[in-house]
Design a protein around this motif. Structure first.
Motif, short mmCIF file in Angstrom:
data_model
loop_
_atom_site.label_atom_id
_atom_site.label_comp_id
_atom_site.label_asym_id
_atom_site.label_seq_id
_atom_site.Cartn_x
_atom_site.Cartn_y
_atom_site.Cartn_z
N ASP A 34 12.65 4.73 2.21
CA ASP A 34 13.91 4.54 2.90
C ASP A 34 13.85 5.00 4.36
OD1 ASP A 34 16.33 3.36 2.41
OD2 ASP A 34 17.38 5.25 2.06
N SER A 35 12.70 5.48 4.81
CA SER A 35 12.61 5.96 6.18
C SER A 35 12.61 4.80 7.16
CB SER A 35 11.34 6.79 6.36
OG SER A 35 10.21 5.95 6.35
N GLU A 36 12.98 5.08 8.39
CA GLU A 36 13.06 4.03 9.40
C GLU A 36 11.68 3.48 9.74
OE1 GLU A 36 15.31 5.02 12.79
OE2 GLU A 36 17.15 5.44 11.70
N GLN A 37 10.64 4.30 9.57
CA GLN A 37 9.30 3.86 9.94
C GLN A 37 8.61 3.08 8.82
OE1 GLN A 37 10.27 7.15 10.33
NE2 GLN A 37 10.84 6.78 12.48
N ALA A 38 9.10 3.19 7.62
CA ALA A 38 8.41 2.59 6.47
C ALA A 38 8.42 1.07 6.55
CB ALA A 38 9.06 3.04 5.17
N ARG A 39 7.28 0.48 6.23
CA ARG A 39 7.17 -0.98 6.13
C ARG A 39 7.17 -1.33 4.66
NH1 ARG A 39 1.62 -1.99 8.93
NH2 ARG A 39 1.12 -0.33 7.42
N ASN A 40 8.27 -1.89 4.19
CA ASN A 40 8.49 -2.08 2.76
C ASN A 40 8.48 -3.56 2.38
OD1 ASN A 40 8.93 0.74 2.53
ND2 ASN A 40 11.07 0.44 3.15
N LEU A 41 7.99 -3.85 1.20
CA LEU A 41 7.96 -5.19 0.68
C LEU A 41 8.44 -5.16 -0.76
CD1 LEU A 41 6.94 -8.12 1.46
CD2 LEU A 41 4.86 -7.55 0.19
N VAL A 42 9.41 -5.99 -1.10
CA VAL A 42 9.94 -6.06 -2.47
C VAL A 42 9.75 -7.47 -2.99
CG1 VAL A 42 11.90 -5.63 -3.98
CG2 VAL A 42 11.63 -4.30 -1.87
N ILE A 43 9.10 -7.58 -4.14
CA ILE A 43 8.72 -8.86 -4.71
C ILE A 43 9.39 -9.04 -6.06
CG2 ILE A 43 6.77 -10.26 -5.53
CD1 ILE A 43 5.01 -8.45 -3.67
N GLY A 44 10.06 -10.15 -6.24
CA GLY A 44 10.67 -10.48 -7.52
C GLY A 44 9.67 -11.18 -8.42
N ALA A 45 9.58 -10.72 -9.67
CA ALA A 45 8.66 -11.31 -10.65
C ALA A 45 9.36 -11.44 -11.99
CB ALA A 45 7.40 -10.45 -10.77
N THR A 46 8.70 -12.08 -12.94
CA THR A 46 9.37 -12.41 -14.20
C THR A 46 8.95 -11.50 -15.34
OG1 THR A 46 9.51 -14.72 -13.48
CG2 THR A 46 9.90 -14.27 -15.80
N ALA A 47 7.74 -11.73 -15.87
CA ALA A 47 7.33 -10.96 -17.05
C ALA A 47 6.78 -9.61 -16.63
CB ALA A 47 6.27 -11.73 -17.84
N GLN A 48 7.27 -8.57 -17.26
CA GLN A 48 6.88 -7.21 -16.89
C GLN A 48 5.64 -6.76 -17.65
OE1 GLN A 48 9.49 -4.18 -18.97
NE2 GLN A 48 10.81 -5.98 -19.02
N PRO A 49 4.80 -5.93 -17.04
CA PRO A 49 3.60 -5.44 -17.73
C PRO A 49 3.96 -4.43 -18.81
CG PRO A 49 3.82 -4.40 -15.58
CD PRO A 49 4.90 -5.44 -15.65
N GLN A 50 3.09 -4.36 -19.82
CA GLN A 50 3.25 -3.40 -20.91
C GLN A 50 2.30 -2.22 -20.77
OE1 GLN A 50 5.76 -4.05 -23.16
NE2 GLN A 50 6.14 -5.76 -21.77
N SER A 51 1.48 -2.26 -19.73
CA SER A 51 0.50 -1.19 -19.48
C SER A 51 0.05 -1.34 -18.04
CB SER A 51 -0.69 -1.33 -20.45
OG SER A 51 -1.77 -0.51 -20.05
N MET A 52 -0.69 -0.36 -17.54
CA MET A 52 -1.29 -0.45 -16.22
C MET A 52 -2.80 -0.69 -16.31
SD MET A 52 1.12 -0.04 -13.80
CE MET A 52 1.98 -1.25 -14.83
#
Length: 509
Positions: A34-52
């Motif tokens: 949320d900082s002013e300097q942060a470069r953020n990217l938010v991506i919408g996707a469909t099926a969620q992972p069940q593990s990493m």
């Protein structure tokens, strides 16, 4: 709205999202995001992972977020489907095609700071070969390896049991992931790789967040924080994009919503192709209806379904009809899309020849955007030829357990996005339980052949799948993505399971 959000702009986005009644709501950000300097990217996707950990859990959802972004491989598949260097800065192959020598990037580090050396690479290869809970498919892909040795701190020598056209290609996928050996025991919840991003947090059922890897050996990523947000409902994802709460829709799963993104001052729409074959799979083994072992029954099912009308009704006509498990980007592609034209009379005749009447089938589908709607369409058409299909909708985790793992189904519908996955039909233990020794022999011969012979043999294999009605190959999934107008570097085509963040940038950056 651009990718470099300030706190006030975030509040405006959330307010807009509330007005539009976005079901998924606004994901709270960390102070760093949320900082002013942060470069953020938010991506919408469909099926969620069940593990990493993509080596122990099936599905393309883990590679989508983590492959090439957090986990790296010796080589990678680029936007044109070609093999390129990654952790291996170069490699060579012996004249007999049995020995591969990889020269590693000397500066490569895991996000912990530990070196990505030859011993770490060898440990990952042996893990795929020996660890019990590794996916059988990955074990099969690695089974061609006879030995892997660290011949110096930055050189790995791999010897194969036989020549293989596909092994190096497989090493660009989950099979070839190089994770920190010290983290092997916790990869399912806390992944550790060497990519431009490191793991931040996983909110199960909601999002996966990555952060800039300060230890990265290569060109730094252009974003400090990336969050994949998961939406069960396509309209909610579109609403979130319109509200400024997303920078990218990775795959638009409601093609009818395209008109909402026609303002080119705000959005860019990309339409391309993928490796994803949407397959009506038929269980020809234990757990499935025995009638599906009869080729005439399977052929009847193919003739009974108007795939062009299905594509128009379910996916707005977006996509391409195919007739086998081969997308046009593969070198052995042939257009077999008309092998089984829509012909209900022919379907009825084939069922009669097979001596099958009052056929009842369980059509168990995942609750992914294409699944339930395609199932209802198909059920209606099968009914017209005397086949009763009962639809059951399963969430993704349950589908993986009951259908993919346990084989408790007759038919199902899934988009298979792994590159060159036609070879899965050569494994009778794979969840379709298609058991055709002639097909398996063709695939094995093609793997050991030279380039020209491989193409010829794989064309035969693709034709054999079609003739044998091994499955109903409904359509090739299109790539329809939406970005905000300031995002650049997004490829039109999806040639691997990875949503590769390394090419993305912002004009505002």
């Amino acid at each position: 709205m651009g990718s470099f959000r300030m706190g006030a702009r975030r509040a405006v986005a959330c307010a807009a999202a509330l007005v539009l009644a976005v079901t998924a709501g606004c994901t709270a950000k960390t102070p760093a995001e949320d900082s002013e300097q942060a470069r953020n990217l938010v991506i919408g996707a469909t099926a969620q992972p069940q593990s990493m950990d993509p080596t122990t859990q099936s599905g393309a959802q883990i590679p989508q977020a983590l492959l090439y972004n957090l986990y790296e491989t010796l080589v990678k598949i680029d936007g044109d489907g070609q093999i390129k260097p990654l952790l291996a800065q170069k490699w060579s192959t012996s004249p007999d095609r049995l020995t591969y020598t990889f020269d590693l990037q000397p500066k490569a580090r895991f996000s912990t700071g530990d070196p990505v050396d030859a011993e770490a690479v060898v440990a990952n290869i042996k893990r795929i070969q020996n660890q019990k809970n590794v996916l059988p498919l990955l074990k099969r892909q690695m089974s061609v390896v006879s030995s892997a040795q660290a011949t110096s701190p930055t050189v790995v020598t791999v010897k194969l049991k036989r020549p293989s056209q596909t092994w190096l290609y497989d090493m660009a996928s989950a099979t070839g992931v190089i994770a920190d050996p010290k983290a092997f025991g916790s990869l399912a919840s806390t992944p550790v790789g060497s990519g431009p991003f490191a793991f931040d947090e996983w909110k199960q059922g909601e999002s996966v967040a990555l952060k800039l890897n300060e230890q990265y050996w290569g060109t730094p990523a252009r974003f400090d924080h990336v969050r994949f947000r998961y939406f069960a409902d396509a309209n909610s994802m579109s609403s979130a994009m319109l509200a400024g709460d997303l920078d990218i829709i990775s795959d638009l799963t409601a093609p009818e919503a395209l008109d909402q993104f026609s303002d080119t001052s705000r959005f860019t729409v990309l339409e391309g192709t993928t490796n994803g074959e949407v397959v009506l799979g038929m269980n020809q083994g234990k757990g499935g209806n025995p009638a599906l072992k009869n080729v005439k029954v399977r052929q009847a099912i193919l003739h009974a379904i108007d795939r062009k009308a299905l594509l128009d009704a379910v996916w707005g006509g977006k996509g391409q009809l195919i007739g086998s498990m081969v997308p046009p980007t593969d070198p052995w592609y042939e257009d077999l899309s008309q092998a089984y034209p829509y012909d209900q009379a022919k379907a009825k005749a084939l069922l009669e020849e097979a001596g099958v009447t009052n056929l009842k089938l369980r059509l168990r589908v995942p609750t992914l955007p294409y699944g339930p709607s395609a199932a209802q369409f198909i059920t209606s058409q099968l009914k017209a030829v005397g086949i009763t299909a009962t639809v059951e909708e399963l969430d993704w985790a349950r589908w993986l357990k009951e259908v993919f793992t346990d084989g408790n189904y007759d038919m199902t519908i899934v988009n298979h996005v792994e590159p060159r996955d036609i070879v899965n039909f050569a494994d009778p233990d794979y969840y379709w339980h298609y058991d055709n020794p002639a097909f398996a022999k063709l695939v094995e011969q093609a793997d050991q052949a030279d380039d020209a012979q491989q193409v010829a043999l794989m064309k035969q294999a693709g034709k054999m799948l079609s003739t044998d009605a091994a499955a109903n190959f409904l359509w090739l999934f299109p790539r329809i993505a939406v970005t905000t107008a300031d995002i650049t570097g997004m490829p039109a085509n999806a040639t691997s399971s990875s949503f590769d963040l390394t090419t993305l940038a912002s004009r505002n950056g």
